[in-house]
Design a protein around this motif. Sequence first.
Motif, PDB file in Angstrom:
ATOM      1  N   PHE A  69     -15.411 -57.782 -15.038  1.00 12.95           N
ATOM      2  CA  PHE A  69     -16.566 -57.587 -15.923  1.00 12.95           C
ATOM      3  C   PHE A  69     -16.156 -57.760 -17.390  1.00 12.95           C
ATOM      4  CE2 PHE A  69     -19.367 -54.563 -18.330  1.00 12.95           C
ATOM      5  CZ  PHE A  69     -20.498 -55.367 -18.296  1.00 12.95           C
ATOM      6  N   GLU A  70     -15.025 -57.160 -17.760  1.00 11.15           N
ATOM      7  CA  GLU A  70     -14.554 -57.272 -19.147  1.00 11.15           C
ATOM      8  C   GLU A  70     -14.301 -58.731 -19.526  1.00 11.15           C
ATOM      9  OE1 GLU A  70     -12.269 -53.037 -19.980  1.00 11.15           O
ATOM     10  OE2 GLU A  70     -11.136 -54.637 -19.017  1.00 11.15           O
ATOM     11  N   PHE A  87     -17.696 -60.791 -19.485  1.00 13.16           N
ATOM     12  CA  PHE A  87     -18.608 -60.559 -20.603  1.00 13.16           C
ATOM     13  C   PHE A  87     -18.029 -61.125 -21.903  1.00 13.16           C
ATOM     14  CE2 PHE A  87     -20.942 -58.307 -23.892  1.00 13.16           C
ATOM     15  CZ  PHE A  87     -22.243 -58.555 -23.472  1.00 13.16           C
ATOM     16  N   CYS A  99     -19.684 -64.188 -24.265  1.00 14.58           N
ATOM     17  CA  CYS A  99     -19.948 -64.085 -25.702  1.00 14.58           C
ATOM     18  C   CYS A  99     -19.044 -65.002 -26.524  1.00 14.58           C
ATOM     19  CB  CYS A  99     -19.757 -62.643 -26.173  1.00 14.58           C
ATOM     20  SG  CYS A  99     -20.943 -61.508 -25.447  1.00 14.58           S
ATOM     21  N   HIS A 141     -27.654 -58.788 -26.483  1.00 16.26           N
ATOM     22  CA  HIS A 141     -26.812 -59.575 -25.568  1.00 16.26           C
ATOM     23  C   HIS A 141     -27.351 -60.999 -25.458  1.00 16.26           C
ATOM     24  CE1 HIS A 141     -27.059 -55.356 -24.604  1.00 16.26           C
ATOM     25  NE2 HIS A 141     -26.019 -55.380 -23.809  1.00 16.26           N
ATOM     26  N   PHE A 195     -24.623 -50.932 -22.442  1.00 19.10           N
ATOM     27  CA  PHE A 195     -25.216 -51.340 -21.157  1.00 19.10           C
ATOM     28  C   PHE A 195     -26.045 -50.199 -20.582  1.00 19.10           C
ATOM     29  CE2 PHE A 195     -21.054 -53.658 -21.391  1.00 19.10           C
ATOM     30  CZ  PHE A 195     -21.595 -54.903 -21.669  1.00 19.10           C
ATOM     31  N   LEU A 252     -24.291 -59.499 -15.035  1.00 18.67           N
ATOM     32  CA  LEU A 252     -23.739 -60.593 -15.836  1.00 18.67           C
ATOM     33  C   LEU A 252     -23.954 -61.943 -15.143  1.00 18.67           C
ATOM     34  CD1 LEU A 252     -22.098 -61.489 -18.313  1.00 18.67           C
ATOM     35  CD2 LEU A 252     -20.016 -61.026 -17.000  1.00 18.67           C
ATOM     36  N   ILE A 286     -27.387 -62.961 -16.057  1.00 19.47           N
ATOM     37  CA  ILE A 286     -27.806 -62.684 -17.438  1.00 19.47           C
ATOM     38  C   ILE A 286     -28.724 -63.772 -18.013  1.00 19.47           C
ATOM     39  CG2 ILE A 286     -25.736 -63.647 -18.583  1.00 19.47           C
ATOM     40  CD1 ILE A 286     -25.974 -61.178 -20.536  1.00 19.47           C
TER      41      ILE A 286
END
Length: 384
Positions: free
Chosen positions: A48-49, A52, A56, A169, A189, A251, A254
């Motif tokens: 996830f880290e 995401f 970005c 986001h 979140f 995600l 998204i």
Amino acid sequence: MSNNVEKNAAKRFYPIAAPDIGDLEAQYVTDAVRSGWVSSLGSYILEFERGFAEFCGSKYGIATSNGTTALHLALEALRLGPGDEVIVPSLTFVATANVVTYVGATPVFVDVEADTWCIDPLCVERALTPRTRAVIAVHLYGHPANMDALRAVIGTRDIALIEDAAEAHGARHRGHRVGSVGDIGVFSFYGNKIITTGEGGIILTEDARLAERCSFLRDHAMSPTRRYWHPEVGFNYRITNLQAALGLAQLRRIDELIAKRDRIGRWYRDMLATQADVAFNPQAPWASTVFWLACALLPERVDRTAVMQQLKAEGVDTRPFFVPMHRLPMYERARMVLRATGQPAVADALAEQGINLPTAPSLGQDDVAYITERLVAAISRARG
Ligand SMILES: *Cc1c(COP(=O)(O)O)cnc(C)c1O
């Protein structure tokens, strides 16, 4: 996935926000539960880290227990403390200001721009002092702050430019995703944000040392090489693998989630276009916004409370804009630091006339038509 929106006209109710949770989310969370990795170790966290941060366009992502702890950790990582000043827009959610107080620094509140609703770089310029250590730009309601102008104002001074992107986001500033434009970007979140982990947050940065310091402080400041050796006071601000599993599924979806909100935003904009004296979310030419919340600025002299009560009776949930920070009791003293920037008049005006409209991703065009129609009727009624 079904939603909370009651289509039955008799008990029609449109909530301001609702998470959009599907089968993929259920699948990933179930997998995390079954794996036994339910706490703050587990592969979903790293994935996830990384995912995401990549979304970005940033190098490092450090996930946290919520957006407020992410902001707090960012200030701690920058070693801000008593005597330091941090410039914050007065129109924001209270957490942006509170984290400055947590580290013992002084929040200096400045006005926002009328055409972005975000921190005004000219006011930042006037608020700079030798004690200024950071500026927190908030991308309010999904509109990016004017980061280029903020950079120009900061110049070569040793001042960190932090993005509070909790409401934005996927929004872009001159083509770049917010959260990757400043020195540090922070997201939330929470359940009503554009993607959710239930509760959760993340810090993004390009700076390897800052990233390392964030993950160190997040985990009780324990030495990575010596167990139970803590060279300073740290925090437990970790996210869990369960939350990250939910987040990873969100995600993956998204683009769809942002597109749904975008459609809703365009419906509102089109339907409100005939209402000359009702303003909608701003849109600067250099910005690509996301609709965290659709907003309407009611005409002056229209009683906002009356409009909101009328809408509530008709099943339309609304919220007033945030109360500006300089109006809150604990920041009354900070009011004296308003200095040369003067009274944040734009923030005050927006805060008095602004409301948030239902922006749950499940809304259809007919729902938005109903809400807009009721809004217009409520305004004309409140006008008397
Ligand atoms: C939601 C929000 C936060 C805080 O996030 P939490 O996850 O609720 O702690 C901070 N800043 C802004 C602008 C927000 O909207």
